[in-house]
Scaffold this motif. Structure first.
Motif, mmCIF file in Angstrom:
data_model
loop_
_atom_site.group_PDB
_atom_site.id
_atom_site.type_symbol
_atom_site.label_atom_id
_atom_site.label_comp_id
_atom_site.label_asym_id
_atom_site.label_seq_id
_atom_site.Cartn_x
_atom_site.Cartn_y
_atom_site.Cartn_z
ATOM 1 N N GLU A 27 -37.236 -36.236 46.705
ATOM 2 C CA GLU A 27 -36.620 -35.682 47.920
ATOM 3 C C GLU A 27 -36.646 -36.695 49.046
ATOM 4 O O GLU A 27 -35.662 -36.834 49.790
ATOM 5 C CB GLU A 27 -37.370 -34.405 48.314
ATOM 6 N N GLU A 28 -37.786 -37.398 49.176
ATOM 7 C CA GLU A 28 -37.878 -38.405 50.240
ATOM 8 C C GLU A 28 -36.873 -39.540 50.005
ATOM 9 O O GLU A 28 -36.251 -40.046 50.942
ATOM 10 C CB GLU A 28 -39.297 -38.967 50.281
ATOM 11 N N ALA A 29 -36.712 -39.939 48.708
ATOM 12 C CA ALA A 29 -35.750 -41.016 48.406
ATOM 13 C C ALA A 29 -34.327 -40.588 48.749
ATOM 14 O O ALA A 29 -33.542 -41.344 49.332
ATOM 15 C CB ALA A 29 -35.862 -41.398 46.934
ATOM 16 N N VAL A 30 -33.970 -39.318 48.402
ATOM 17 C CA VAL A 30 -32.612 -38.831 48.699
ATOM 18 C C VAL A 30 -32.407 -38.735 50.197
ATOM 19 O O VAL A 30 -31.375 -39.162 50.756
ATOM 20 C CB VAL A 30 -32.389 -37.463 48.011
ATOM 21 N N ARG A 31 -33.415 -38.149 50.888
ATOM 22 C CA ARG A 31 -33.276 -37.981 52.339
ATOM 23 C C ARG A 31 -33.196 -39.340 53.052
ATOM 24 O O ARG A 31 -32.344 -39.556 53.922
ATOM 25 C CB ARG A 31 -34.470 -37.169 52.858
ATOM 26 N N SER A 32 -34.103 -40.290 52.645
ATOM 27 C CA SER A 32 -34.068 -41.608 53.294
ATOM 28 C C SER A 32 -32.788 -42.365 52.935
ATOM 29 O O SER A 32 -32.248 -43.098 53.760
ATOM 30 C CB SER A 32 -35.291 -42.417 52.858
ATOM 31 N N GLY A 33 -32.257 -42.142 51.689
ATOM 32 C CA GLY A 33 -30.990 -42.783 51.328
ATOM 33 C C GLY A 33 -29.854 -42.307 52.205
ATOM 34 O O GLY A 33 -29.014 -43.099 52.673
ATOM 35 N N LYS A 34 -29.806 -40.977 52.428
ATOM 36 C CA LYS A 34 -28.746 -40.451 53.305
ATOM 37 C C LYS A 34 -28.895 -40.981 54.723
ATOM 38 O O LYS A 34 -27.911 -41.359 55.386
ATOM 39 C CB LYS A 34 -28.814 -38.928 53.301
ATOM 40 N N GLN A 35 -30.160 -40.993 55.220
ATOM 41 C CA GLN A 35 -30.383 -41.505 56.580
ATOM 42 C C GLN A 35 -30.019 -42.987 56.678
ATOM 43 O O GLN A 35 -29.419 -43.421 57.673
ATOM 44 C CB GLN A 35 -31.844 -41.270 56.963
ATOM 45 N N ASN A 36 -30.398 -43.773 55.656
ATOM 46 C CA ASN A 36 -30.038 -45.209 55.668
ATOM 47 C C ASN A 36 -28.531 -45.399 55.637
ATOM 48 O O ASN A 36 -27.979 -46.269 56.323
ATOM 49 C CB ASN A 36 -30.664 -45.903 54.458
ATOM 50 N N ALA A 37 -27.830 -44.574 54.814
ATOM 51 C CA ALA A 37 -26.363 -44.685 54.763
ATOM 52 C C ALA A 37 -25.751 -44.350 56.117
ATOM 53 O O ALA A 37 -24.802 -45.011 56.586
ATOM 54 C CB ALA A 37 -25.823 -43.757 53.677
ATOM 55 N N ALA A 38 -26.316 -43.278 56.787
ATOM 56 C CA ALA A 38 -25.798 -42.916 58.112
ATOM 57 C C ALA A 38 -26.028 -44.041 59.108
ATOM 58 O O ALA A 38 -25.164 -44.389 59.914
ATOM 59 C CB ALA A 38 -26.469 -41.621 58.583
#
Length: 599
Positions: A27-38
């Protein structure tokens, strides 16, 4: 130790905690991936900001987003560290409990060991007493039985010795008869087997060479495939990374595409107008180029004619000097070089009437004679040679065929596949005619030295085929690649199709190729052959030595003349001295001394 149910529950609890940790990490990887993409997408928008205040505000927002990402990861790290700390405490407690359990178990084992040792000692003493009694009884019975067996064995040995002596005498007589009978057969068999051994040893050496070559090929192919597999693995990883990066770049490129599309349409119209203008200028420049090209060609022809005339003058001087040297200095018969053949080597042998002129009919007749000579040189290659060559090339140089050709051949039946493979291999080597095949066979059949005994055995066999003698000259498999390389290299050197040049005048616009110009000037430079140059050098050296000899002889003649004059002067002085009257007053005049010396 705790009961198995406790261990099972503990493992279930550990697995549950591990699954929870993995889920939190995902979950942290998905959430941080979305935040990094944003965050990454926001950087592209920041580049379009023109106002500093807005740019600062956006940067602060980006900074806050990055802080949130870092905070989320730090919280997850702290939770994991806390779990790790609790695990360490549980591990220390488990070690202490395990130490207490081990000490208790050791004390119980020690007590049980002492009890068992005492019981085993009592049982061992009783067993030893029983064994000793049985041992005494067995020794007495076995001794009587062994004495009877020894007596029986002694009688049997005496009977066996008598029978053995009789058999040995009979066997000796039979052996003597067999030795005499088989001596001649043994000698014949020995000669035949020695001959077979020589043949088999030769075949063994050939097979060893073949196996060694195949082993080296397989090792080389294995190394190549291993390196390719490593390269393919690294390339696949790079391509995956590149694909991820390209997907990120695609979103940015799509946005830029719409912006550039409108701007490029306007620029395209401007460039189209420039293209029409430049095209018109290019056509004007092309017409000017044709004009200057014709002028340059005329200038080139003029310069060529001037240099050719100058070279012809130098050639006439060199040939005249060669004539003087041959006729006057060396006393040889001199023959003038044919400059027409030097200018065009294809005219060699075309002057039939000897008038020094080459007509079109003479050139055609000369070409016809050359073609007839080539026809006469054609030779027939036996079928067994062709089969041997194609078989060797197929086994040792199958890599010459393209992969598509190999796949197509594999789909055919055996007979058609063999024929198609032979044609494809010969075509790959550039073999297109009977002459090419005959030339190729010269590289695969060579003269070799063999054992005279083996050759005599082969040639005296009436059942041996006639082609076997030729096949004895076939090269070894490890020489096939070397033979193919030699054939291809020699073909490249010999390749060069000669054709007659149209000598008709009036084609002044034709230009010579750079290679033809170089060949022309090389031929003009070699009218005086290197052999003639060497002759001139040796002649020059001999004339210089002759000149030195003449100078030395002239100096010697001058010295002889000077000495002769001095000798005449000395003779006159001596006569004057001997004829003087003062000699009569001397006790021993010089004339007496001279006479005494003469005596």
């Amino acid at each position: 130790p705790p009961p198995p149910s406790t261990h099972h529950q503990r493992r279930i609890a550990e697995e549950t905690l591990r699954q929870e940790r993995l889920q939190r990490l995902q979950e942290e990887a998905v959430r941080s991936g979305k935040q990094n993409a944003a965050v990454e997408m926001r950087w592209a928008e920041l580049l379009d900001q023109a106002m500093p205040q807005e740019l600062q505000k956006e940067i602060e927002q980006q900074k806050g987003a990055c802080v949130d990402i870092i905070r989320s990861k730090d919280d997850l790290i702290r939770d994991f560290q806390q779990q790790l700390k609790s695990k360490d405490e549980e591990y220390v407690k488990a070690l202490k409990q395990q130490s207490d359990d081990v000490e208790d178990m050791l004390s119980k084992m020690h007590n049980e060991f002492k009890d068992l040792q005492e019981e085993y000692e009592v049982e061992l003493e009783s067993i030893e007493g029983a064994f000793m009694a049985e041992r005494d009884e067995l020794l007495a019975s076995n001794k009587g039985e062994i004495d009877g067996l020894f007596e029986k064995r002694r009688a049997m040995e005496l009977a066996y010795m008598d029978a053995k002596q009789k058999r040995e005498e009979q066997y000796q007589r039979e052996l003597d008869e067999l030795v005499v009978k088989d001596a001649e057969e043994y000698n014949k068999l020995k000669i035949r087997l020695e001959t077979d051994i020589q043949v088999l040893e030769q075949q063994l050496e050939e097979m060893r060479a073949t196996y060694q070559l195949n082993t080296e090929k397989l090792e080389y192919n294995f190394r190549v495939l291993s390196e390719r597999d490593t390269e393919n693995t690294s390339t696949l990883q790079k391509q995956k990374k590149k694909l991820t990066k390209i997907k990120d770049d695609l979103s940015r490129v799509v946005l830029k595409y719409h912006e550039f599309d409108a701007r490029d349409k306007k620029k395209n119209e401007e460039l189209s107008e420039d293209y029409r203008r430049i095209t018109k200028q290019y056509k004007d420049l092309q017409s000017k180029f044709r004009h200057f090209e014709l002028a340059d060609n005329r200038k080139f022809e003029a310069v060529w004619s001037m240099h050719e005339e100058e070279v012809n003058q130098y050639l006439e001087q060199a040939l005249k000097a060669d004539q003087i040297i041959n006729e006057q200095q060396l006393g040889w018969q001199w023959r003038a070089a044919d400059l027409e053949i030097v200018r065009n080597p294809l005219l060699m042998g075309a002057d039939e009437d000897g008038d020094g002129k080459y007509t079109l009919e003479e050139m055609q007749q000369h070409q016809k004679e050359l073609d007839e000579e080539e026809e006469a040189k054609k030779v027939h290659v036996p079928a067994d040679k062709i089969r041997s060559i194609v078989s060797l090339i197929s086994e040792e140089a199958g890599f010459l065929l393209d992969q598509n050709v190999t796949e197509a051949i594999d789909k055919l039946d055996d007979a058609a596949a063999s024929m198609a493979q032979a044609e494809a291999l010969l075509k790959a080597l550039g073999v297109e005619s009977e002459e090419d095949l005959a030339a190729l066979s010269n590289y695969f059949f060579v003269e070799v030295e063999r054992d005279p005994n083996v050759v005599e055995l082969i040639t005296d066999d009436p059942d041996a085929p006639e082609a076997l003698e030729r096949l004895q000259k076939l090269i070894q498999p490890n020489k096939v690649i070397e033979a193919i390389n030699s054939f291809v290299n020699d073909r490249k050197e010999e390749k060069g199709i000669k054709s007659f040049v149209d000598t008709s005048a009036g084609d002044e616009g034709a230009k010579k190729k750079p290679n033809e110009e170089k060949d022309f000037w090389d031929r003009m430079a070699t009218v005086i052959s290197p052999h003639t140059h060497e002759t001139w050098k040796h002649l020059e050296k001999a004339l210089v030595d002759y000149n030195k000899t003449l100078v030395q002889r002239s100096s010697g003649i001058d010295n002889v003349t000077s000495l002769s004059s001095q000798n005449e002067e000395l003779k006159a002085l001596l006569n004057q001295y001997l004829g003087s009257r003062i000699n009569e007053e001397l006790i021993v005049p010089p004339t007496d001394t001279i006479k005494l010396g003469d005596a």
